[in-house]
Design an enzyme around this catalytic site. Structure first.
Site, PDB file in Angstrom:
ATOM      1  CB  CYS A 144       2.643 -37.723  45.783  1.00 47.74           C
ATOM      2  SG  CYS A 144       1.437 -38.737  46.144  1.00 47.74           S
ATOM      3  CG  HIS A 172       0.361 -26.637  51.785  1.00 45.20           C
ATOM      4  ND1 HIS A 172       0.708 -27.489  50.619  1.00 45.20           N
ATOM      5  CD2 HIS A 172       0.750 -27.355  52.942  1.00 45.20           C
ATOM      6  CE1 HIS A 172       1.127 -28.804  51.161  1.00 45.20           C
ATOM      7  NE2 HIS A 172       1.185 -28.662  52.875  1.00 45.20           N
ATOM      8  CD  GLU A 174      -1.237 -31.238  47.459  1.00 39.44           C
ATOM      9  OE1 GLU A 174      -0.693 -32.060  48.760  1.00 39.44           O
ATOM     10  OE2 GLU A 174      -2.452 -31.492  47.373  1.00 39.44           O
ATOM     11  CB  CYS A 280      -3.894 -38.690  48.714  1.00 35.68           C
ATOM     12  SG  CYS A 280      -3.225 -38.926  50.333  1.00 35.68           S
ATOM     13  CG  ASN A 312      -0.621 -35.416  56.698  1.00 32.72           C
ATOM     14  OD1 ASN A 312      -0.642 -36.324  57.451  1.00 32.72           O
ATOM     15  ND2 ASN A 312       0.490 -34.752  55.902  1.00 32.72           N
TER      16      ASN A 312
END
Ligand code: SF4
Length: 409
Positions: A144, A172, A174, A280, A312
């Site tokens: 992303c 995680h 990310e 984000c 999230n």
């Protein structure tokens, strides 16, 4: 070969994606102003929920990839997003999801030159990408843009000699990918803090109230190899996993800023401390929408839908749970005749609760994480309505539904 922009097959996969992931229930609710009533239930949808732009794009590219390479083996480096329904559909297309492993050699052991590997929206670590390129795989990179933006900040910090402090979960995907960017610079280091409590531990060290050994006993898995607090916490730059709770990220920043200012003085702060907010916009919008619902009050319960490993979604559940009875569920199957299967915030196993939907009027809020498609949210709503013997055709404007009795607001 390396692809980052799809294969021009949007018009071919678009109708398939719409059929698979959109929902007439959600269209109807949106058309009615995000709330409707049937069977004594007043259902309110958050103004922003579900698939974000990054997930939309990643799923679109995965479908395009399958069409572009019908005869090749196609792999995914980890789950494309943290949603069980979407991942199962990806598997059903013959795409193999590679489990996490100790390193790239183990993870990509079955992948050979010419195989297609899709990189997920969270991105992959620098060593993983290098390994796949060296193997001469065809790479479809769906990382992303908002994650790439975090990486840019990390590079700025590391290039200028600041250790990167990442507010995120160190295991995680990310955060692991983000942390690996720091190590591409000579002398680059990172440390991941999961929450405010862990941040306080770092602050105790900065203030001279905790030893380096004591700190590393806690953070040995969450810091770069060779991390030396005496050396590497003298100049710190902050970034965060894009999907963390915004309010917590701001507290982490401010907590560290105060500790550094105390240690080095306000006048010298810039030489020792930098912060960028890298939550984000999609995460921010979903959290803002939930906050708006909670502030409006009057809800009897809240349903939060998303994978249990979705950061999230966890953040949304954490916002709701202290203010209203919250059920965090990962799929429509959690709503059954016997009760609701769900996870309490912070728990690692599901719980079953019978009698969760009281008799009489109930006001119900619904939101979903950025990796949850409308089709899943719509099915959850249908199943809840069915508990009252109602259907989506009966959903009408909610006037006349009294506030329920189980108020937690
Ligand atoms: S949650 Fe944010 S960073 Fe993650 S894929 Fe969606 S838009 Fe991108």
């Amino acid at each position: 070969m390396y692809f980052q922009k799809g294969f021009g097959l949007k018009s071919e996969v678009g109708p398939v994606l719409a059929r698979t992931y959109q929902s007439p229930v959600i269209e109807k609710l949106k058309a009615q102003g995000y709330e409707a009533a049937a069977g004594g239930l007043h259902i309110k949808l958050a103004r922003e929920f579900g698939f974000c732009y990054g997930v939309d794009r990643a799923v679109d590219y995965a479908y395009q990839t399958r069409r572009q390479f019908p005869d090749r083996r196609v792999f995914l480096s980890g789950e494309i997003i943290h949603n069980p329904d979407v991942n199962q559909r990806i598997r059903d297309m013959g795409i193999r999801i590679l489990e996490d492993a100790d390193g790239p050699v183990e993870r990509f052991a079955d992948v050979a030159a010419g195989d297609v590997v899709i990189l997920p929206a969270f991105g992959v670590s620098v060593p993983e990408l290098a390994h796949l390129k060296a193997k001469q795989c065809v790479l479809v990179d769906t990382t992303c843009g908002s994650v790439l933006n975090v990486w840019k900040k990390v590079h700025h910090h590391a290039r200028d000699g600041y250790t990167v402090i990442i507010h995120g979960k160190h295991h995680h995907e990310e955060t692991r990918a983000t942390a690996s960017q720091a190590l591409t610079h000579e002398g680059g280091h990172y440390l991941c803090v999961r929450n405010v409590a862990e941040t306080e531990l770092v602050c105790e060290f900065i203030r001279g109230r905790r030893s380096a050994a004591g700190l590393m006993a806690h953070f040995h898995e969450a810091a770069s190899p060779g991390f030396d607090p005496d050396q590497h916490l003298a100049r710190i730059g902050l970034a965060n996993q894009t999907t963390m709770l915004m309010s917590e990220t701001l507290t982490v920043q401010e907590t560290l800023r105060r500790a550094v200012a105390e240690r080095y003085g306000e006048a010298d702060l810039d030489a020792h401390f930098r912060a960028f907010d890298t939550i984000c916009s999609a995460t921010q919008e979903r959290q803002d929408a939930v906050l708006e619902m909670l502030e409006q009050g009057g809800l009897d319960l809240m349903i939060v839908i998303g994978g249990y490993n979705s950061s999230n979604t966890q953040a949304l559940a954490r916002m709701c749970a202290p203010r209203v009875r919250t059920y965090y569920i990962d799929s429509p199957g959690c709503i059954a005749a016997a009760g609701i299967r769900h996870r309490e915030v912070g728990a690692t196993v599901e719980t079953s609760t019978a009698g969760w939907l009281a008799a009489g009027p109930v006001r119900l809020g619904i939101t979903a994480g950025a990796s949850t498609p409308d089709s899943v949210v719509g099915e959850v709503i249908e199943r809840i309505l069915a508990r009252r013997g109602a259907t989506i055709d009966q959903l009408t404007a909610p006037a006349g539904i009294a506030q329920g009795s189980q108020s937690y607001a």
